[in-house]
Design a protein around this motif. Structure first.
Motif, PDB file in Angstrom:
ATOM      1  N   LYS A 196     -40.936 -60.176 144.511  1.00  0.00           N
ATOM      2  CA  LYS A 196     -39.666 -60.561 143.896  1.00  0.00           C
ATOM      3  C   LYS A 196     -39.687 -60.282 142.389  1.00  0.00           C
ATOM      4  O   LYS A 196     -38.736 -59.757 141.821  1.00  0.00           O
ATOM      5  CB  LYS A 196     -39.389 -62.058 144.161  1.00  0.00           C
ATOM      6  CG  LYS A 196     -37.917 -62.361 144.318  1.00  0.00           C
ATOM      7  CD  LYS A 196     -37.674 -63.747 144.901  1.00  0.00           C
ATOM      8  CE  LYS A 196     -37.706 -63.750 146.430  1.00  0.00           C
ATOM      9  NZ  LYS A 196     -37.784 -65.104 146.997  1.00  0.00           N
ATOM     10  N   HIS A 197     -40.811 -60.625 141.776  1.00  0.00           N
ATOM     11  CA  HIS A 197     -40.942 -60.408 140.335  1.00  0.00           C
ATOM     12  C   HIS A 197     -40.856 -58.918 139.994  1.00  0.00           C
ATOM     13  O   HIS A 197     -40.170 -58.528 139.041  1.00  0.00           O
ATOM     14  CB  HIS A 197     -42.268 -60.992 139.841  1.00  0.00           C
ATOM     15  CG  HIS A 197     -42.429 -60.948 138.358  1.00  0.00           C
ATOM     16  ND1 HIS A 197     -41.636 -61.667 137.500  1.00  0.00           N
ATOM     17  CD2 HIS A 197     -43.279 -60.244 137.575  1.00  0.00           C
ATOM     18  CE1 HIS A 197     -41.987 -61.416 136.248  1.00  0.00           C
ATOM     19  NE2 HIS A 197     -42.978 -60.553 136.261  1.00  0.00           N
ATOM     20  N   LEU A 198     -41.536 -58.098 140.779  1.00  0.00           N
ATOM     21  CA  LEU A 198     -41.493 -56.653 140.539  1.00  0.00           C
ATOM     22  C   LEU A 198     -40.083 -56.105 140.740  1.00  0.00           C
ATOM     23  O   LEU A 198     -39.590 -55.290 139.945  1.00  0.00           O
ATOM     24  CB  LEU A 198     -42.469 -55.937 141.480  1.00  0.00           C
ATOM     25  CG  LEU A 198     -43.928 -55.904 141.002  1.00  0.00           C
ATOM     26  CD1 LEU A 198     -44.866 -55.593 142.168  1.00  0.00           C
ATOM     27  CD2 LEU A 198     -44.116 -54.873 139.892  1.00  0.00           C
ATOM     28  N   LEU A 250     -38.207 -54.429 137.597  1.00  0.00           N
ATOM     29  CA  LEU A 250     -37.904 -53.000 137.664  1.00  0.00           C
ATOM     30  C   LEU A 250     -36.459 -52.741 138.079  1.00  0.00           C
ATOM     31  O   LEU A 250     -35.972 -51.605 138.002  1.00  0.00           O
ATOM     32  CB  LEU A 250     -38.849 -52.305 138.647  1.00  0.00           C
ATOM     33  CG  LEU A 250     -40.354 -52.423 138.318  1.00  0.00           C
ATOM     34  CD1 LEU A 250     -41.185 -51.785 139.418  1.00  0.00           C
ATOM     35  CD2 LEU A 250     -40.673 -51.773 136.983  1.00  0.00           C
ATOM     36  N   ASN A 251     -35.787 -53.824 138.527  1.00  0.00           N
ATOM     37  CA  ASN A 251     -34.412 -53.703 138.981  1.00  0.00           C
ATOM     38  C   ASN A 251     -34.253 -52.666 140.103  1.00  0.00           C
ATOM     39  O   ASN A 251     -33.319 -51.877 140.117  1.00  0.00           O
ATOM     40  CB  ASN A 251     -33.492 -53.367 137.796  1.00  0.00           C
ATOM     41  CG  ASN A 251     -32.054 -53.746 138.088  1.00  0.00           C
ATOM     42  OD1 ASN A 251     -31.804 -54.565 138.979  1.00  0.00           O
ATOM     43  ND2 ASN A 251     -31.117 -53.129 137.383  1.00  0.00           N
ATOM     44  N   VAL A 252     -35.215 -52.652 140.992  1.00  0.00           N
ATOM     45  CA  VAL A 252     -35.120 -51.821 142.201  1.00  0.00           C
ATOM     46  C   VAL A 252     -35.545 -52.684 143.391  1.00  0.00           C
ATOM     47  O   VAL A 252     -36.142 -53.741 143.211  1.00  0.00           O
ATOM     48  CB  VAL A 252     -36.030 -50.575 142.152  1.00  0.00           C
ATOM     49  CG1 VAL A 252     -35.552 -49.574 141.131  1.00  0.00           C
ATOM     50  CG2 VAL A 252     -37.491 -50.969 141.914  1.00  0.00           C
ATOM     51  N   LYS A 253     -35.214 -52.199 144.583  1.00  0.00           N
ATOM     52  CA  LYS A 253     -35.671 -52.858 145.813  1.00  0.00           C
ATOM     53  C   LYS A 253     -36.910 -52.092 146.314  1.00  0.00           C
ATOM     54  O   LYS A 253     -37.161 -50.968 145.893  1.00  0.00           O
ATOM     55  CB  LYS A 253     -34.573 -52.814 146.880  1.00  0.00           C
ATOM     56  CG  LYS A 253     -33.378 -53.669 146.531  1.00  0.00           C
ATOM     57  CD  LYS A 253     -33.558 -55.094 147.059  1.00  0.00           C
ATOM     58  CE  LYS A 253     -32.514 -56.034 146.498  1.00  0.00           C
ATOM     59  NZ  LYS A 253     -33.070 -57.248 145.932  1.00  0.00           N
ATOM     60  N   MET A 254     -37.628 -52.734 147.227  1.00  0.00           N
ATOM     61  CA  MET A 254     -38.768 -52.081 147.863  1.00  0.00           C
ATOM     62  C   MET A 254     -38.373 -50.700 148.405  1.00  0.00           C
ATOM     63  O   MET A 254     -37.331 -50.573 149.054  1.00  0.00           O
ATOM     64  CB  MET A 254     -39.267 -52.930 149.035  1.00  0.00           C
ATOM     65  CG  MET A 254     -40.205 -54.016 148.595  1.00  0.00           C
ATOM     66  SD  MET A 254     -41.774 -53.273 148.133  1.00  0.00           S
ATOM     67  CE  MET A 254     -42.693 -54.720 147.688  1.00  0.00           C
ATOM     68  N   GLY A 255     -39.168 -49.696 148.120  1.00  0.00           N
ATOM     69  CA  GLY A 255     -38.894 -48.353 148.622  1.00  0.00           C
ATOM     70  C   GLY A 255     -38.096 -47.497 147.641  1.00  0.00           C
ATOM     71  O   GLY A 255     -37.897 -46.307 147.864  1.00  0.00           O
ATOM     72  N   GLU A 256     -37.649 -48.115 146.527  1.00  0.00           N
ATOM     73  CA  GLU A 256     -36.813 -47.366 145.581  1.00  0.00           C
ATOM     74  C   GLU A 256     -37.596 -46.951 144.335  1.00  0.00           C
ATOM     75  O   GLU A 256     -38.653 -47.494 144.041  1.00  0.00           O
ATOM     76  CB  GLU A 256     -35.615 -48.218 145.161  1.00  0.00           C
ATOM     77  CG  GLU A 256     -34.638 -48.479 146.289  1.00  0.00           C
ATOM     78  CD  GLU A 256     -33.484 -49.412 145.902  1.00  0.00           C
ATOM     79  OE1 GLU A 256     -32.604 -49.578 146.745  1.00  0.00           O
ATOM     80  OE2 GLU A 256     -33.488 -49.968 144.771  1.00  0.00           O
ATOM     81  N   THR A 257     -36.997 -45.986 143.602  1.00  0.00           N
ATOM     82  CA  THR A 257     -37.592 -45.489 142.363  1.00  0.00           C
ATOM     83  C   THR A 257     -36.678 -45.850 141.203  1.00  0.00           C
ATOM     84  O   THR A 257     -35.443 -45.813 141.352  1.00  0.00           O
ATOM     85  CB  THR A 257     -37.758 -43.951 142.444  1.00  0.00           C
ATOM     86  OG1 THR A 257     -38.596 -43.655 143.571  1.00  0.00           O
ATOM     87  CG2 THR A 257     -38.389 -43.370 141.191  1.00  0.00           C
TER      88      THR A 257
END
Lengths: 154, 436
Positions: A95-97, A101-108
């Motif tokens: 959640k913190h990441l 980074l303002n992205v969801k898992m799997g995003e760049t």
């Protein structure tokens, strides 16, 4: 295309086996290290190096999870969420990441600096929660430690 | 107990330090023995494989044909990927030469000319460490042609994987090494008859191989007296989850699981140092995620060895002990474990490929409180139909945690069935779209 140095290394690796085919993983690793991800062009090139039909190299690339089949950010952050990490609150790290980074898992990230992915058990269960970036393992994470890691990864 | 696999000697990973502490003397000793004498020593020691199956190592070596016109191979399995397991990595980091020396002794005993050490791709940092150790051993003449002036020659190559749990299964490992997809093979034929490239091959776990020089150093008799008589020797236990001091601990087999968690002041060992907040233990998984889950109130007196855990209704596996305190949501735990097996199923066998996905889908319903009472038996039915119906043990490894969780914690499932009278709309996404 691979560097002269890697091509030399591949010839040396071929002497380790009775035929060139087992070198396919090493050659794909080199391609990924040099290009960041493995394109169809890369698969065809590697197929030529190890004397395999290109479609079989495609079969290899799609089987193993560590090969990137599309471009990723400069730093690919892989967070383990398996049971031992989960018990030590890896979901908080995720959640913190995602927030930082303002992205969801799997995003760049739009600046192409980070790609965030979920990983299966990375063999660091006693030092959970943890993440991998490149060859490095970052262990016993908390939110402050994650912030420090992010600021170090330019 | 004196630490044998991971002794507390600074810089032991360096060749000169390893040599100064008796390193490679057992290789020298072995080369002065007949190969079958070396195998016999290992056989009599009762060393059993540390990769999960506990198969007698010496016996496995005798399956290799003595006379073969084909080359023979030894694969050392360093694909360690089972959730809760992180011990081989410690050998790579702290005592790689012990494993290399063990591999060379094993190769001599079986007449092997090429050793492959297969390490999971994620461990690249450790691959580099071990490669340095291998290079140093080559330079000193411990590996290569006419080792230490003998007629024995062998090579030692590291092969890097690329992310696939299934490649820790021995026949999948061989296919992966050959440059194929990591699909397990149907057995028989067994690897000793038809292994790498159809040649006689033995596959041993990293920790198993690291025990070999110890047996030669102590003699089989003294070694067989360490720990539990039927499963003797030092064993690396990885403790993770809800303990104050998680990590890898070297212990003799047969240690009480409660000692591993809480420590044992009478022998001066603290091990896991108890559960944070002095909470009670709800459950443990004793040997990596595929071993059967045990109730926290049923671990008293149970020991960490093959027999002790079998009698308690689980297995020692890779000795990856996962501790869960009283506040743990076990439905989340089993859902996460099942998701792992679904992700890692290679897809060859229908019961595993489809069944793991079905189990995950049903478990998601429990997690989201959308399940019905019937779903408990449906879940068990799917698990029962995976077990024993697949080429390799991954199917069983996926079924056992689910079966044991239902058997020992049925109330946890019952608490999570849909609260409404069945009219609530299910929100759980279709499994096919939920993953990748």
């Amino acid at each position: 295309m691979l560097s002269e140095q890697n091509l030399k290394k591949i010839e040396e690796l071929k002497t380790h086996y009775p035929n060139p085919r087992p070198v396919v993983l090493a050659a794909l690793w080199m391609w990924q290290d040099e290009h960041g991800w493995i394109s169809e062009e890369g698969m065809k090139y590697v197929a030529g190096l190890v004397n395999m039909p290109p479609h079989e190299v495609y079969g290899i690339v799609t089987f193993y999870t560590m090969f990137n089949r599309k471009p990723v950010g400069r730093h690919k952050i892989e967070v383990c969420t398996n049971v031992s990490c989960m018990l030590r609150n890896s979901d908080k790290i995720v959640k913190h990441l995602e927030n930082r980074l303002n992205v969801k898992m799997g995003e760049t990230t739009p600046d192409n600096r980070f790609t965030l992915v979920e990983a299966e058990c990375l063999g660091a269960c006693g030092y959970a929660p943890m993440l991998q970036c490149g060859d490095e393992y970052y262990e016993n994470l908390d939110e402050a430690k994650v912030d420090r890691i992010l600021s170090e990864l330019k | 107990m004196e630490k044998l696999i991971l002794p507390n000697i600074p810089d032991l990973h360096k060749l000169d330090v390893y040599e100064a502490n008796g390193g490679y003397q057992m290789l020298r000793k072995a080369l002065g023995m007949k190969p079958e004498e070396v195998t016999d020593e290992v056989k009599k020691s009762n060393l059993r494989g540390r990769g999960g199956a506990c198969f007698p190592t010496g016996l496995k070596w005798t399956f290799m044909p003595k006379n073969s016109d084909k080359p023979k191979y030894l694969c050392i399995n360093g694909d360690e990927s089972e959730p809760g397991t992180f011990k081989d990595r410690q050998i790579f980091e702290d005592n790689p030469h012990l494993m290399i020396e063990g591999g060379l002794i094993a190769a001599y005993a079986m007449g092997v000319q090429t050793i492959y050490l297969y390490i999971r791709g994620e461990y690249n940092k450790w691959i580099k460490m071990v490669q340095r150790a291998v290079d140093d051993a080559y330079a000193k003449g411990y590996i290569g042609k006419n080792i230490l002036g003998s007629n024995f020659s062998t090579n030692f190559y590291i092969h890097r994987g690329a992310g696939a749990y299934i490649c820790g299964e021995e026949s999948a490992l061989m296919n992966s090494l050959e440059g194929e997809r990591g699909y397990p093979r149907v057995k028989p034929p067994f690897p000793a008859q038809f292994g790498l490239w159809g040649c006689p091959t033995t596959i041993n776990n990293v920790e198993t191989i690291a025990n070999v020089p110890l047996i030669l150093r102590m003699g089989w008799e003294a070694y067989s007296k360490i720990g539990h008589p039927k499963h003797p020797g030092p064993i690396l236990v990885g403790i993770s989850g809800h303990v104050n001091a998680p990590g890898v601990y070297e212990v003799p087999t047969g240690v009480l699981i409660t000692d591993l968690i809480y420590g044992n002041p009478s022998i001066g060992e603290k091990y896991g140092r108890g559960v944070p907040g002095n909470k009670k233990i709800k459950a443990i998984i004793p040997g990596g995620s595929s071993t059967m889950i045990m109730r926290g109130d049923a671990i008293e007196g149970v020991t960490m060895d093959a027999d002790g855990l079998k009698a308690a209704g689980s297995s020692v596996g890779t000795a990856g002990l996962i501790v869960m305190d009283e506040d743990t949501d076990l439905i989340r735990v089993i859902t996460r474990i099942t998701k792992f097996y679904y992700h890692e199923s290679c897809g060859q066998c229908t019961p595993c490929r489809e069944g793991t996905g079905w189990m995950f889908k049903i478990l998601k319903r429990f997690e989201n409180r959308e399940a019905t009472m019937e779903d408990i038996d449906l879940l068990l039915d799917v698990a029962n139909n995976i077990e024993g119906n697949t080429i390799c043990a991954l199917g069983d490894a996926a079924a056992w945690p689910v079966q044991s969780m239902i058997k020992r914690f049925r109330d946890e499932f019952e608490k999570r069935v849909m609260k409404s009278n069945g009219t609530a709309k299910r929100k759980s996404p279709d499994i096919v779209h939920a993953l990748r």
